[in-house]
Design an enzyme around this catalytic site. Sequence first.
Site, PDB file in Angstrom:
ATOM      1  N   SER A  44      61.758   0.291 -43.444  1.00 21.82           N
ATOM      2  CA  SER A  44      62.068   1.025 -44.670  1.00 21.82           C
ATOM      3  C   SER A  44      61.758   0.232 -45.927  1.00 21.82           C
ATOM      4  CB  SER A  44      63.544   1.432 -44.669  1.00 21.82           C
ATOM      5  OG  SER A  44      63.852   2.184 -43.525  1.00 21.82           O
ATOM      6  N   ASP A 104      72.001  -5.964 -43.199  1.00 17.47           N
ATOM      7  CA  ASP A 104      71.944  -7.408 -42.957  1.00 17.47           C
ATOM      8  C   ASP A 104      72.234  -8.140 -44.266  1.00 17.47           C
ATOM      9  OD1 ASP A 104      71.279 -10.042 -42.365  1.00 17.47           O
ATOM     10  OD2 ASP A 104      69.577  -9.481 -41.113  1.00 17.47           O
ATOM     11  N   GLU A 115      79.317  -0.434 -36.465  1.00 18.58           N
ATOM     12  CA  GLU A 115      79.701  -1.560 -37.316  1.00 18.58           C
ATOM     13  C   GLU A 115      81.027  -1.287 -38.021  1.00 18.58           C
ATOM     14  OE1 GLU A 115      78.632  -4.699 -38.085  1.00 18.58           O
ATOM     15  OE2 GLU A 115      77.445  -4.461 -36.265  1.00 18.58           O
TER      16      GLU A 115
END
Length: 255
Positions: free
Chosen positions: A132, A154, A231
């Site tokens: 992306s 990240d 997550e």
Amino acid sequence: MTRTNDASGGGKLPRKRFYRARAHSNPLSDSHFPVPISPEEVDLSQHYPRYFPADKGSDGEEAAAPQQIRFADVGCGFGGLLVGLSPLFPDTLMIGMELRDKVTEYVKERILALRGANPGQYDNISVVRTNSMKYIPNYFRKAQLTKMFFLFPDPHFKEKNHRRRVISMQLLDEYAYVMEVGGIIYTITDVEELGEWMRSCLEKHPLFETVPEEEIKADPVFKLLSTATEESQKVARNGGQTFYAIFRRISLQEE
């Protein structure tokens, strides 16, 4: 060896343990996967066959097709947000964008299993393996998207790696280009420094303004940010904090 679990309605959901990969990939490395030359080259029949059947001449009944993809989940992970959004916006096409090949394959299998177990549902979501940070303009036209999601990206802790972060002033230029005026960009992280970084970038960018807190809390999407993904669930289990920044695409007179 089976790679699936039973899903409600008789479908088979893939098991994550067969699709494990690194938590993140290097977005600046060269990976090998097909990339459309332009948004016009994106084959929607591969992603949404109910709406865009590959066989145009078939006599089968075709569902009325939404015009184009409107939501993008950047770095979609195992697809939890897409699955949560699908029934909330059944008439909206949305796509997850993921760099890791095994994780992308898992999401594909998950969506196919959900479609099989729930006929007529989950036909509006799909996933593509892509980078992306490099190829957003290859997938979306100007002002095409109404929502973009960046959930638990990240953090790239080392300062020398901050250029790999998925939110930056340069990349916000690209995101602003593919978002319609009034569209919403959602970010959330459990890393406070990254949360401050993303908020700061969005505050500095002339084409975004913060969404008022009362509007955020009334948004049905907001709850999914901290509950729908693997997550977010891990953070909740560990008693961690989350830091969100939600901004609206605005217009400038010279646009």
